[in-house]
Enzyme design. Structure first.
Site, PDB file in Angstrom:
ATOM      1  N   SER A 327       0.802  -1.225   0.000  1.00 41.29           N
ATOM      2  CA  SER A 327       0.000   0.000   0.000  1.00 41.29           C
ATOM      3  C   SER A 327       0.835   1.275   0.000  1.00 41.29           C
ATOM      4  O   SER A 327       0.295   2.358  -0.207  1.00 41.29           O
ATOM      5  CB  SER A 327      -0.930   0.000   1.205  1.00 41.29           C
ATOM      6  OG  SER A 327      -1.794  -1.104   1.116  1.00 41.29           O
ATOM      7  N   THR A 328       2.119   1.159   0.270  1.00 45.85           N
ATOM      8  CA  THR A 328       2.940   2.377   0.200  1.00 45.85           C
ATOM      9  C   THR A 328       2.967   2.904  -1.226  1.00 45.85           C
ATOM     10  O   THR A 328       3.416   4.016  -1.479  1.00 45.85           O
ATOM     11  CB  THR A 328       4.391   2.126   0.669  1.00 45.85           C
ATOM     12  OG1 THR A 328       4.974   1.121  -0.168  1.00 45.85           O
ATOM     13  CG2 THR A 328       4.432   1.649   2.105  1.00 45.85           C
TER      14      THR A 328
END
Lengths: 629, 377
Positions: A327-328
């Site tokens: 998700s970064t």
């Protein structure tokens, strides 16, 4: 022969023979004179040169290697002089017997013997090879008193490399090792043999390797007259060695230490970059190793332990290991959406918790979905559905184009070797990667999971940190680098490394502001809120979790699967939001959720760097932190 | 009758009477040159070189005083003694550096082959004297046998250098005695053909494993090293390579006394003995080498002059042969040091350090002086 000869005849015959003999003598002496003229007149130049070559030997004067200090002047690598006991194998008749005899006056351990054996295999026969390093004064005295017993064995004062901080920053510094055959070949390819005559060591990794040319210095030479036995008789001429240049790193060694402590005994990597310069403040790869082990030629047991450990301490994870960003990746996807016009910040979607595409269900972590989700919320709550749709709308080519300019899937060109490229997925990449035509085709479904940083995505922590820094620095990108400047040992002049930006990405300020605010929101009210509660500064962040092991439909339960198959935890951050001085990417291997294990490390690092707070110990995992990513 | 009184001038005159001035000055010149070279090549041996020079002059003087007939009467006993000692060496000799050359007699050890260098020509001269006027093929055959016996013993030691010198010494007497050219020429032709063959096929013969019938491995090695010194640059070839470098780098005028780098940095092996000529060539150059050649040439001219006027067959043969021995020593040594002859252990006459050879050579000078002095029949 006549029957009868008078004495006169005999005298006459004798004198005739004397004459013949005399002629013979003249011919022979003439031959000698011809030979002398040939040697001494016609070939004088040749023999004169040969005699000079015989007489004059060049003895190298090894330069002092440059030192390495961090940005605050803390010494990271230096030299010290020590006595070594060295054997020249070609001058020793029975090596084993000699070593055994030496063992009677000087402590020689079996590991010393083993190490010597290894060095012997690597070196040429006429070189001296150390049997013992760091002799004490007493040992030197004892050997010198009995030196006559040991022809071919000598005590030498040599410079050794010392890394005072031990394992701190070992992957940055790298280490020195003895020049082996492969190094020798490289030196010869560079045409640098002359400069390495007399040098025993060469940088093997880290800045020791990449700045070898700066650190090594220029070998001086002594012209000495030698006798037939090769002993120096007198000094004819001396050209002093030029010491190697000194390196000042961008690293803050105290920060580096704090990060390493924060990791504790977890595996992973962290790269912290100063966004305004690209200078790397900390580059950690855990576990580390002690580079001092290599200085004397590493003992085989130590080597075995390092090389065969399942934790692979010798690998620099920060630049070599590529992981899915999880998700970064979302803030970058969001920025891409704004910049390409596929989304606006206020455009919202209704998230049912699942995205159907081509008969396949792409699920969100949160059952039932996040409700109405705009860009801010998609980042703060890490909504997958938002990005499934976004990826589908953008298409793989646009994603690859945008992410490529942020440095994803490209080597950053950081100034140490061993960097991996990572994988920036695209149809072209697939064509290159796979052989069979059916594998080479890009399927639209594959684009979907790219949007949440899964799928083929794989980036090194330094790429992630670089992209984070680019956002923090409003699109002005610098090449990440470890060396701030090189100080000339002669003039004292400082030469900056990478002072100019490599790329200026013209992102719209409003777009950047949206992303930054959303990332700030992550730490205020989102997945990073718990980790950053009460922070005396405003930090932007994003959590991430990267799948190691693909679960086909089954529920993911961390406790139920093997530790090494657990997800990698990630966190990216920069702070303070208004004028960032640090941007970082953390990865904890098999750490589970990013919010659980990676964010607390980032918190400790930022607390130290921005508020001067020294942590009490390793960052504690936070099992309750944001489940949803 | 005049009263015998001590008269210093008469004393000196009688002392100097046996001395032949030209030979004496040449000998002194050579010994002086040797001393100068020794100061450079091996300063620590200068003192003992001085002593050896004194002994050499004394030996010359004693031999010069001795009437030629007395000398000749010693021929048979010396020859027999020499052969007996050689047999003794073969049976009880001491092995040194792979060769059996030395014999222990009480306090010291001697090298009997050295004795033969003088005893051989003496013996043959004496023999031809006995058969004067009757010299036919048979006499030459007997002389050949007299030569062959000790030669075989020396060659078996093995000592190639001495064998060559003794063979030469014997051959010179036979040659001067008038051995027919018909017998000499074939040998000379075989010799020339042999040399040609070596030049043409040397490389093949020098391959390892090729056995040279009748020659030892080290002798083969010496010849092969000469043919191609670079084949063994660290072993035997090192001597030749380094001595030619020394000579060549001396140039015309040399590097100057005590300034030879090859000499003083110990690149020249055996520089005070067999290879002293390399020191001379390096420090005094072509000029020095030619001066030395001229000294030897003067010695030979004087020797031949004495031989030409010698009264009897034996003294003629002896004087001729002794002179030729000087030449042989000088030529073989300089040839080997400058790299045109194989490395055989032959000293440079009067120049190389070493008492035995010096005494032998001085004895030769003494014999020439004796022949010159006692030439009135």
């Amino acid at each position: 022969m006549s029957e009868f000869r008078t004495p006169e005849q005999e005298t006459y015959q004798f004198r005739a023979r004397l004459l013949v003999a005399g002629m013979f003598i003249l011919v022979c002496f003439g031959l000698l004179v011809a030979r002398f003229v040939y040697l001494q007149v016609m070939r004088y130049d040749y023999y004169h040169t040969r005699a000079e070559e015989n007489r004059i030997a060049l003895a190298p004067v090894v330069p002092n290697r440059g030192t390495v200090i961090d940005r605050n002047g803390v010494v990271l690598a230096r030299n010290y002089a020590a006595y070594t006991l060295e054997i020249t194998p070609s001058k020793v008749a029975d090596l084993e017997a000699t070593i055994t005899a030496l063992g009677e006056i000087i402590d020689i351990q079996p590991k010393d013997r083993r190490r010597m054996k290894k060095l012997l295999d690597e070196s040429k026969n006429f070189e001296s090879v150390p049997i013992r390093n760091r002799l004490t004064d007493e040992e030197v005295a004892r050997f010198v008193a009995q030196r006559y017993r040991f022809p071919g064995v000598e005590v030498q004062a040599r410079l050794f490399r010392d890394y005072p901080l031990g394992s701190t920053g070992s992957h940055i510094l790298g280490y020195l090792g003895r020049i082996n055959e492969r190094d020798q070949q490289k030196i010869e390819e560079r045409g640098d043999e002359a400069n390495y005559r007399g040098s025993n060591f060469i940088g093997k990794s880290g800045v020791e390797q990449s700045y070898e040319n700066e650190l090594h210095g220029i070998t001086g030479f002594e012209q000495v007259e030698v006798d037939a036995g090769g002993r120096a008789v007198r000094l004819l001429n001396r050209t002093a060695a030029t010491p190697g240049n000194n390196l000042t790193l961008t690293i803050d060694s105290e920060l580096q230490r704090v990060v390493e402590e924060a990791f504790g005994d977890r595996r992973g990597a962290l790269v912290a970059i100063e966004p305004a310069t690209g200078g790397i403040l900390a580059m950690v790869s855990m576990p580390t190793y002690d580079p001092n082990l290599f200085v004397d030629g590493i003992a085989s047991a130590d080597w075995k332990a390092l090389n065969e450990s399942p934790d692979h301490p010798l690998i620099n994870r920060a630049i070599y290991s590529a992981y899915p960003p999880g998700s970064t990746f979302k803030p970058f996807m969001a920025l891409a959406a704004l910049e390409t016009g596929k989304r606006t910040a206020w455009q919202a979607i209704a998230d049912p918790g699942v995205f159907n595409f081509g008969g396949h269900q792409f699920r969100d972590d949160k059952r039932g979905g996040h409700g109405m989700v705009d860009m801010y919320k998609s980042i703060v709550q890490s909504c997958d559905t938002y990005y499934y749709m976004l990826a589908n709308d953008m298409g793989i080519e646009a994603i690859a184009r945008f992410m490529g300019q942020l440095g994803f899937g490209r080597r950053t060109g950081v100034d140490i070797e061993g960097e991996a490229e990572g994988i920036l997925p695209s149809p072209e990449w697939k064509k290159r990667r796979f052989r069979r035509p059916e594998q080479q085709k890009w399927y639209a479904g594959e684009t979907i999971s790219i949007g949440i940083g899964q799928g083929y995505n794989a980036y090194t922590p330094i790429q992630l940190a670089q992209a984070t820094a680019a956002v923090a620095n409003d699109g002005v990108m610098f090449r990440p680098h470890l060396v701030k400047y090189v100080t000339s040992s002669v003039t004292g002049a400082q030469r900056e490394i990478e002072p100019r930006p490599i790329r200026e990405l013209a992102f719209k300020p409003a777009h950047l502001q949206t992303i930054k605010q959303a990332m700030l929101g992550v730490n205020r009210e989102g997945t990073g809120a718990k980790a950053f509660r009460g922070a005396p500064y405003e930090a932007a962040g994003k959590t991430g979790t990267a799948q190691v092991f693909s679960l086909k439909g089954a529920e993911y339960r961390a406790s139920a699967i093997h530790e090494r198959l657990r997800d990698h935890a990630l966190f990216i951050a920069f702070a303070p939001v208004e004028k960032p001085v640090i941007a970082l990417a953390v990865l904890v291997e098999n750490g589970g959720f990013g919010a659980t294990s990676a964010a607390p490390i980032a918190r400790l690092v930022l607390d130290y760097y921005l508020a001067g707070k020294h942590p009490a110990g390793p960052a504690a995992d936070d099992p309750d932190a944001g489940e949803a990513e | 009758m005049e009263e015998r009184r001590f008269d210093p001038r008469l004393m000196v005159k009688r002392l100097l009477a046996p001395i032949d001035p030209p030979l004496f000055f040449i000998q002194m010149g050579l010994l002086g040159f040797a001393l100068v070279m020794m100061m450079s090549a091996s300063p620590e041996r200068v003192d003992s070189q001085l002593v050896n020079s004194g002994v050499a002059i004394l030996v010359t003087w004693v031999a010069a005083r001795m009437p030629t007939q007395r000398l000749l009467s010693l021929a048979v006993p010396l020859y027999l003694l020499g052969v007996a000692l050689l047999v003794g060496v073969a049976l009880f000799g001491e092995v040194s550096k792979g060769a059996r050359r030395w014999l222990h007699v009480g306090v010291t050890r001697i090298q009997p082959s050295e004795l033969l260098k003088i005893a051989m020509p003496l013996m043959l001269a004496w023999y031809f004297q006995q058969r004067e006027g009757l010299i036919r093929l048979r006499e030459f055959l007997v002389a050949g046998v007299l030569l062959a016996v000790p030669l075989g013993l020396i060659a078996a030691q093995p000592d190639l250098g001495t064998a060559v010198l003794v063979a030469a010494a014997g051959f010179y007497v036979i040659f001067f005695a008038g051995l027919s050219w018909k017998l000499i020429l074939p040998f000379a032709l075989v010799g020339v053909a042999g040399l040609g063959a070596i030049v043409a096929f040397g490389d093949q013969w020098c391959q390892p494993g090729v056995d040279w019938y009748g020659l030892r491995e080290y002798q083969k090695h010496r010849v092969c090293t000469l043919l191609d010194p670079t084949s063994d640059p660290l072993g035997k070839g090192f001597h030749i390579i380094q001595s030619t470098i020394a000579i060549g780098s001396g140039g015309i005028f040399g590097k100057g006394w005590l300034s030879g780098t090859q000499t003083h940095l110990a690149f020249i092996p055996e520089r005070h003995t067999d290879f002293i000529f390399a020191v001379l060539g390096e420090e005094f150059g072509l000029i020095g080498a030619i001066v030395l050649l001229c000294l030897y040439l003067a010695l030979i001219v004087r020797g031949f002059a004495i031989a030409a006027r010698a009264p009897t067959l034996a003294t003629r043969l002896l004087a001729g042969a002794v002179t030729m021995i000087f030449f042989t020593y000088a030529f073989v040594n300089m040839g080997m040091v400058s790299g045109i002859l194989p490395v055989v252990g032959v000293p440079l006459p009067f120049m190389s350090y070493g008492g035995t050879a010096l005494v032998t050579l001085s004895l030769g000078i003494g014999i020439l002086m004796s022949i010159q002095r006692h030439r009135a029949p």
